[in-house]
Design a protein around this motif. Sequence first.
Motif, PDB file in Angstrom:
ATOM      1  N   UNK A  45      12.452  -0.801   1.469  1.00 26.27           N
ATOM      2  CA  UNK A  45      10.996  -0.980   1.543  1.00 26.27           C
ATOM      3  C   UNK A  45      10.345   0.227   2.224  1.00 26.27           C
ATOM      4  N   UNK A  46      11.010   0.744   3.253  1.00 24.56           N
ATOM      5  CA  UNK A  46      10.493   1.939   3.926  1.00 24.56           C
ATOM      6  C   UNK A  46      10.490   3.121   2.955  1.00 24.56           C
ATOM      7  N   UNK A  47      11.596   3.286   2.246  1.00 21.83           N
ATOM      8  CA  UNK A  47      11.707   4.390   1.275  1.00 21.83           C
ATOM      9  C   UNK A  47      10.638   4.266   0.188  1.00 21.83           C
ATOM     10  N   UNK A  48      10.427   3.034  -0.280  1.00 23.18           N
ATOM     11  CA  UNK A  48       9.428   2.808  -1.338  1.00 23.18           C
ATOM     12  C   UNK A  48       8.016   3.125  -0.838  1.00 23.18           C
ATOM     13  N   UNK A  51       7.691   6.830  -0.568  1.00 24.62           N
ATOM     14  CA  UNK A  51       7.603   7.409  -1.911  1.00 24.62           C
ATOM     15  C   UNK A  51       6.195   7.229  -2.477  1.00 24.62           C
ATOM     16  N   UNK A  52       5.608   6.069  -2.187  1.00 25.33           N
ATOM     17  CA  UNK A  52       4.239   5.812  -2.654  1.00 25.33           C
ATOM     18  C   UNK A  52       3.268   6.807  -2.025  1.00 25.33           C
ATOM     19  N   UNK A  53       3.468   7.098  -0.728  1.00 34.04           N
ATOM     20  CA  UNK A  53       2.601   8.068  -0.057  1.00 34.04           C
ATOM     21  C   UNK A  53       2.813   9.473  -0.621  1.00 34.04           C
ATOM     22  N   UNK A  54       4.060   9.819  -0.894  1.00 36.16           N
ATOM     23  CA  UNK A  54       4.336  11.134  -1.480  1.00 36.16           C
ATOM     24  C   UNK A  54       3.636  11.304  -2.830  1.00 36.16           C
ATOM     25  N   UNK A  55       3.647  10.253  -3.637  1.00 35.89           N
ATOM     26  CA  UNK A  55       2.995  10.305  -4.939  1.00 35.89           C
ATOM     27  C   UNK A  55       1.486  10.496  -4.785  1.00 35.89           C
ATOM     28  N   UNK A 115      -7.421   9.463  -0.632  1.00 31.15           N
ATOM     29  CA  UNK A 115      -7.352   9.490   0.832  1.00 31.15           C
ATOM     30  C   UNK A 115      -7.320   8.068   1.394  1.00 31.15           C
ATOM     31  N   UNK A 116      -8.137   7.197   0.796  1.00 27.75           N
ATOM     32  CA  UNK A 116      -8.125   5.783   1.204  1.00 27.75           C
ATOM     33  C   UNK A 116      -6.764   5.162   0.898  1.00 27.75           C
ATOM     34  N   UNK A 117      -6.247   5.491  -0.280  1.00 25.27           N
ATOM     35  CA  UNK A 117      -4.933   4.972  -0.669  1.00 25.27           C
ATOM     36  C   UNK A 117      -3.841   5.486   0.265  1.00 25.27           C
ATOM     37  N   UNK A 118      -3.968   6.761   0.664  1.00 27.71           N
ATOM     38  CA  UNK A 118      -2.984   7.356   1.572  1.00 27.71           C
ATOM     39  C   UNK A 118      -3.006   6.653   2.924  1.00 27.71           C
ATOM     40  N   UNK A 119      -4.204   6.302   3.364  1.00 26.14           N
ATOM     41  CA  UNK A 119      -4.333   5.587   4.639  1.00 26.14           C
ATOM     42  C   UNK A 119      -3.647   4.223   4.562  1.00 26.14           C
ATOM     43  N   UNK A 120      -3.864   3.526   3.450  1.00 20.83           N
ATOM     44  CA  UNK A 120      -3.222   2.222   3.257  1.00 20.83           C
ATOM     45  C   UNK A 120      -1.712   2.378   3.122  1.00 20.83           C
ATOM     46  N   UNK A 121      -1.298   3.440   2.433  1.00 17.86           N
ATOM     47  CA  UNK A 121       0.133   3.688   2.259  1.00 17.86           C
ATOM     48  C   UNK A 121       0.801   3.970   3.600  1.00 17.86           C
ATOM     49  N   UNK A 122       0.098   4.697   4.472  1.00 14.07           N
ATOM     50  CA  UNK A 122       0.640   4.989   5.797  1.00 14.07           C
ATOM     51  C   UNK A 122       0.785   3.697   6.603  1.00 14.07           C
ATOM     52  N   UNK A 124       1.323   0.865   5.272  1.00 16.29           N
ATOM     53  CA  UNK A 124       2.481   0.202   4.658  1.00 16.29           C
ATOM     54  C   UNK A 124       3.789   0.748   5.210  1.00 16.29           C
ATOM     55  N   UNK A 125       3.836   2.063   5.428  1.00 20.81           N
ATOM     56  CA  UNK A 125       5.034   2.681   5.996  1.00 20.81           C
ATOM     57  C   UNK A 125       5.280   2.158   7.406  1.00 20.81           C
ATOM     58  N   UNK A 126       4.219   2.114   8.199  1.00 23.68           N
ATOM     59  CA  UNK A 126       4.330   1.633   9.580  1.00 23.68           C
ATOM     60  C   UNK A 126       4.835   0.200   9.620  1.00 23.68           C
ATOM     61  N   UNK A 127       4.272  -0.648   8.751  1.00 24.28           N
ATOM     62  CA  UNK A 127       4.692  -2.057   8.708  1.00 24.28           C
ATOM     63  C   UNK A 127       6.150  -2.181   8.263  1.00 24.28           C
TER      64      UNK A 127
END
Length: 233
Positions: A45-48, A51-55, A115-122, A124-127
Amino acid sequence: MNEWITDLLALQDLDMKIRNLKLRISTIPSEKARLDSLVKEASAKVDAAKDALRKIDRAMKEAEGEIEKLNEASRKLLTQSAMVKKNNEYQAMMADIEAKKKAVSDLETVILERMDQAEEAQKGITAAEKELAVTQKSVKAELADLVELKQELEAEISEKLKLRKAYEAKVDTQTLTVYHRLLEGGKGEPVAMINQGVCGYCRLRVPPQTVNNAKKGLLTLCDNCSHILYLHS
């Protein structure tokens, strides 16, 4: 009840306990595998999430690169337009520049969305990383418990194996041979009681002669399942 039956039943009780202890130990590897899979799932889940943030970052960089190209093209057109004398050509260049400006504006909107998506993705990474940490801590504790449990079970088996030698020494060789054959066959308890003329293992009726042999204290086997039979006196 004959003494040899009492000794054999005591031996059987020990062997059944040992069998159950070994069975419990045999389940430990699968429990460890299950725990390992929990960590792998949380790690995935962390990797995913990463990966979402990288995309998203890649998409933003592509959009920024496209904006740079459009702006450069607009600057060139603007420079060229100063040298154009025909009005229709000039208007076409201006229209092209405006189209490029519109494309840049659209891409800037996309970047803001990214940028908004990146914030949400970050987030997600933290969670996901928090979930992984909790899972790792829990699994580590459970794995330690399993190691301790295995040691305790093995120690208990060792003690019971010492005890069974004393009981085994009380049973005659012929009976032990039959008993071990049944025990190693893994078909339940080798010794079964005759209850109301029925074998306690296979639940089939026992012939009268077999019942009489059991009454006499002889080594008696069920005609159907070959288990050792006895009568409770």
